[in-house]
Scaffold this motif. Sequence first.
Motif, PDB file in Angstrom:
ATOM      1  N   HIS A 264      -1.266  12.608  -0.194  1.00 30.40           N
ATOM      2  CA  HIS A 264      -1.145  11.290   0.412  1.00 30.40           C
ATOM      3  C   HIS A 264      -0.668  11.469   1.844  1.00 30.40           C
ATOM      4  CE1 HIS A 264       1.072   7.576   1.484  1.00 30.40           C
ATOM      5  NE2 HIS A 264       0.161   6.974   0.767  1.00 30.40           N
TER       6      HIS A 264
ATOM      7  N   LEU B  44      -4.874  17.411  -3.784  1.00 32.79           N
ATOM      8  CA  LEU B  44      -4.750  15.953  -3.669  1.00 32.79           C
ATOM      9  C   LEU B  44      -3.467  15.655  -2.899  1.00 32.79           C
ATOM     10  CD1 LEU B  44      -5.970  13.178  -4.751  1.00 32.79           C
ATOM     11  CD2 LEU B  44      -4.178  13.304  -6.488  1.00 32.79           C
TER      12      LEU B  44
ATOM     13  N   THR C  83      -5.286   8.426   0.625  1.00 31.47           N
ATOM     14  CA  THR C  83      -5.293   9.522  -0.341  1.00 31.47           C
ATOM     15  C   THR C  83      -6.438  10.458   0.039  1.00 31.47           C
ATOM     16  OG1 THR C  83      -4.328   8.235  -2.129  1.00 31.47           O
ATOM     17  CG2 THR C  83      -5.618  10.162  -2.755  1.00 31.47           C
TER      18      THR C  83
ATOM     19  N   GLU D 271      -8.509  13.960  -0.929  1.00 27.99           N
ATOM     20  CA  GLU D 271      -8.825  14.945  -1.963  1.00 27.99           C
ATOM     21  C   GLU D 271      -9.736  15.991  -1.343  1.00 27.99           C
ATOM     22  OE1 GLU D 271     -10.114  13.210  -5.610  1.00 27.99           O
ATOM     23  OE2 GLU D 271      -9.482  14.979  -6.752  1.00 27.99           O
TER      24      GLU D 271
ATOM     25  N   GLN E 118       0.819  -1.212   0.000  1.00 25.25           N
ATOM     26  CA  GLN E 118       0.000   0.000   0.000  1.00 25.25           C
ATOM     27  C   GLN E 118       0.859   1.271   0.000  1.00 25.25           C
ATOM     28  OE1 GLN E 118      -2.182   0.936   3.543  1.00 25.25           O
ATOM     29  NE2 GLN E 118      -0.725  -0.054   4.919  1.00 25.25           N
ATOM     30  N   PHE E 119       2.144   1.165   0.381  1.00 19.48           N
ATOM     31  CA  PHE E 119       3.000   2.340   0.424  1.00 19.48           C
ATOM     32  C   PHE E 119       3.828   2.532  -0.847  1.00 19.48           C
ATOM     33  CE2 PHE E 119       2.508   1.266   4.998  1.00 19.48           C
ATOM     34  CZ  PHE E 119       1.795   2.393   5.362  1.00 19.48           C
TER      35      PHE E 119
ATOM     36  N   ARG F 130       7.373   9.883  -4.844  1.00 20.63           N
ATOM     37  CA  ARG F 130       8.544  10.649  -4.383  1.00 20.63           C
ATOM     38  C   ARG F 130       9.709  10.475  -5.352  1.00 20.63           C
ATOM     39  NH1 ARG F 130       7.509  12.363   0.920  1.00 20.63           N
ATOM     40  NH2 ARG F 130       5.885  11.136   1.960  1.00 20.63           N
TER      41      ARG F 130
ATOM     42  N   VAL G  32      -2.381   3.151   7.822  1.00 23.55           N
ATOM     43  CA  VAL G  32      -3.032   2.941   6.527  1.00 23.55           C
ATOM     44  C   VAL G  32      -2.617   4.068   5.578  1.00 23.55           C
ATOM     45  CG1 VAL G  32      -5.218   2.699   5.291  1.00 23.55           C
ATOM     46  CG2 VAL G  32      -4.986   1.814   7.628  1.00 23.55           C
ATOM     47  N   ALA G  33      -2.171   3.686   4.381  1.00 19.48           N
ATOM     48  CA  ALA G  33      -1.831   4.675   3.348  1.00 19.48           C
ATOM     49  C   ALA G  33      -3.132   5.270   2.822  1.00 19.48           C
ATOM     50  CB  ALA G  33      -1.047   4.010   2.226  1.00 19.48           C
TER      51      ALA G  33
ATOM     52  N   VAL H  63      -0.485   9.110   5.950  1.00 19.45           N
ATOM     53  CA  VAL H  63      -0.633   7.812   6.605  1.00 19.45           C
ATOM     54  C   VAL H  63      -1.421   7.997   7.903  1.00 19.45           C
ATOM     55  CG1 VAL H  63       0.616   5.864   7.636  1.00 19.45           C
ATOM     56  CG2 VAL H  63       1.520   6.990   5.591  1.00 19.45           C
TER      57      VAL H  63
ATOM     58  N   GLY I 266       4.114  16.107  -8.133  1.00 21.26           N
ATOM     59  CA  GLY I 266       3.641  17.205  -7.292  1.00 21.26           C
ATOM     60  C   GLY I 266       2.988  18.276  -8.131  1.00 21.26           C
ATOM     61  N   PRO I 267       2.412  19.284  -7.461  1.00 23.88           N
ATOM     62  CA  PRO I 267       1.697  20.340  -8.186  1.00 23.88           C
ATOM     63  C   PRO I 267       2.635  21.136  -9.086  1.00 23.88           C
ATOM     64  CG  PRO I 267       1.395  20.532  -5.799  1.00 23.88           C
ATOM     65  CD  PRO I 267       2.441  19.520  -6.007  1.00 23.88           C
TER      66      PRO I 267
ATOM     67  N   GLN J 153       3.578  11.773   7.225  1.00 21.83           N
ATOM     68  CA  GLN J 153       4.119  11.466   5.883  1.00 21.83           C
ATOM     69  C   GLN J 153       3.320  12.169   4.777  1.00 21.83           C
ATOM     70  OE1 GLN J 153       5.334   7.299   5.255  1.00 21.83           O
ATOM     71  NE2 GLN J 153       4.990   6.945   7.435  1.00 21.83           N
ATOM     72  N   TYR J 154       2.935  13.390   5.057  1.00 18.67           N
ATOM     73  CA  TYR J 154       2.124  14.162   4.105  1.00 18.67           C
ATOM     74  C   TYR J 154       2.902  14.394   2.818  1.00 18.67           C
ATOM     75  CZ  TYR J 154      -0.641  18.057   2.267  1.00 18.67           C
ATOM     76  OH  TYR J 154      -1.410  18.885   1.479  1.00 18.67           O
ATOM     77  N   LEU J 155       2.248  14.132   1.703  1.00 24.12           N
ATOM     78  CA  LEU J 155       2.867  14.354   0.399  1.00 24.12           C
ATOM     79  C   LEU J 155       1.833  15.020  -0.507  1.00 24.12           C
ATOM     80  CD1 LEU J 155       5.231  13.874  -1.619  1.00 24.12           C
ATOM     81  CD2 LEU J 155       4.174  11.665  -2.158  1.00 24.12           C
ATOM     82  N   LEU J 156       2.087  16.285  -0.832  1.00 26.37           N
ATOM     83  CA  LEU J 156       1.164  17.016  -1.703  1.00 26.37           C
ATOM     84  C   LEU J 156       1.387  16.564  -3.146  1.00 26.37           C
ATOM     85  CD1 LEU J 156      -0.974  19.240  -2.038  1.00 26.37           C
ATOM     86  CD2 LEU J 156       0.918  20.882  -2.288  1.00 26.37           C
ATOM     87  N   LEU J 157       0.308  16.121  -3.794  1.00 25.93           N
ATOM     88  CA  LEU J 157       0.418  15.562  -5.145  1.00 25.93           C
ATOM     89  C   LEU J 157      -0.103  16.511  -6.216  1.00 25.93           C
ATOM     90  CD1 LEU J 157      -0.900  12.040  -4.154  1.00 25.93           C
ATOM     91  CD2 LEU J 157       1.460  12.558  -4.820  1.00 25.93           C
ATOM     92  N   ASP J 158      -1.146  17.246  -5.904  1.00 28.78           N
ATOM     93  CA  ASP J 158      -1.729  18.146  -6.906  1.00 28.78           C
ATOM     94  C   ASP J 158      -2.427  19.280  -6.182  1.00 28.78           C
ATOM     95  OD1 ASP J 158      -2.349  19.127  -9.392  1.00 28.78           O
ATOM     96  OD2 ASP J 158      -3.588  17.436 -10.030  1.00 28.78           O
TER      97      ASP J 158
END
Lengths: 209, 172
Positions: B115, B113, B125, B127, A100-101, A108, B122-123, B117, A113-114, B93-98
């Motif tokens: 990600h 958006l 997502t 939004e 899941q990770f 990464r 639990v991983a 934990v 990313g944005p 473990q915050y990860l900004l995706l969009d």
Amino acid sequence: MRVDVDEDTGRVRVDTEAFDALVASATGARGPGGPVADLLASGAVDPLLSAVRAPSVRWWVTVAGEEKVRRHEGWATSGVAALRLAVTADEHQLVAVEPQFVPAGLARVVHLGPRKVGARTPRTVPGVTARDLFDADERRRTRALRALEVSFAWSLAVDGDRGRADVTVVDGPLGPFLVTDVGTGSPAVELRPVSPTQLWRSLVDVGWP
Amino acid sequence: MADAREGDVVPGRVEWWPGGVWLAVPDGWEVVVEPEEGVTMTALEPPRRESEEGGPSAAFRANLVLTTVSTGGLGFRDWQKGTDELLPRVLDQYLLLDLERRAVGGHEGGRRLAHHVSPDGVALTMEQWFALVGGTGYTVTATVDTLRYDAVADGLATLADTMALRPVDGHR
């Protein structure tokens, strides 16, 4: 042959020779020797090798910029995924995580990313192939990246229960684009705008066990 | 929706909240109004069948959280700048995706958006859709275990598109 285990974090780093020896012993190709035998005896890589031994999903990620190319790979089976992350050309970090990770790990690695971009449209760039973006020859690679006006490129290949899937992406000031070879007779690539959200969906939806 | 499978996000019910927002909530989800201060509404998906056999990830129930706050006179940019600074501090473990600017409910807004934990590993997502209406900042946060995100993403976006917003009296 070099093996380095951080006792506090459990992080394992090996050189290419040691990594090859680990995989060979995991798959029964040959018995280990030297520091690899010690590493195996320690149990530090047991979860990792269980994924290497019988993966239901295999993947390969290549990230290329003008200065370097890094080729990473992974294995996943139910409950555990193993990642080999190329720190340098001859140093590899080995990580075992729950499947899941894996998407976040891949995000990464490929710097997902944005991006602040305006309206974008597909375009075709002649004189370049997708393979050029990852060429070991720095001059050829740099020429391809600059022709596409991007900072870096990455590719992901996944082989699993759903078959094989490949994606190639370039990224930079203009945001991410999917790359497809379209040259017939002479080389050319088509760039199609893609959002980080769409790329995240593709990283998540590969049928992780 | 005969084709809907367990775990699908299907817009089914539209509720009116005194806070000033219309929002579709999937059929069968457990809705709680004002469960805690600062939270206008939560909706929690029903337990999934696989949760009986799986670990924390299978047991995770996707959810929607609607918050309605006074931005205290902050403009859209400053309100969201504060959010961007807060999230990495409070989510592991915050990860900004969009992150994009886009109209939400016909108002100045955006979508984020990311990600992270959960405390039990639990991983996830996450939004978010957010909009500023007068002095009221609305945020709808959808959270799902990451490996299911692609399957529910379109449904979540459809829910977000149902939102209709108006300012709350007293907010500035």
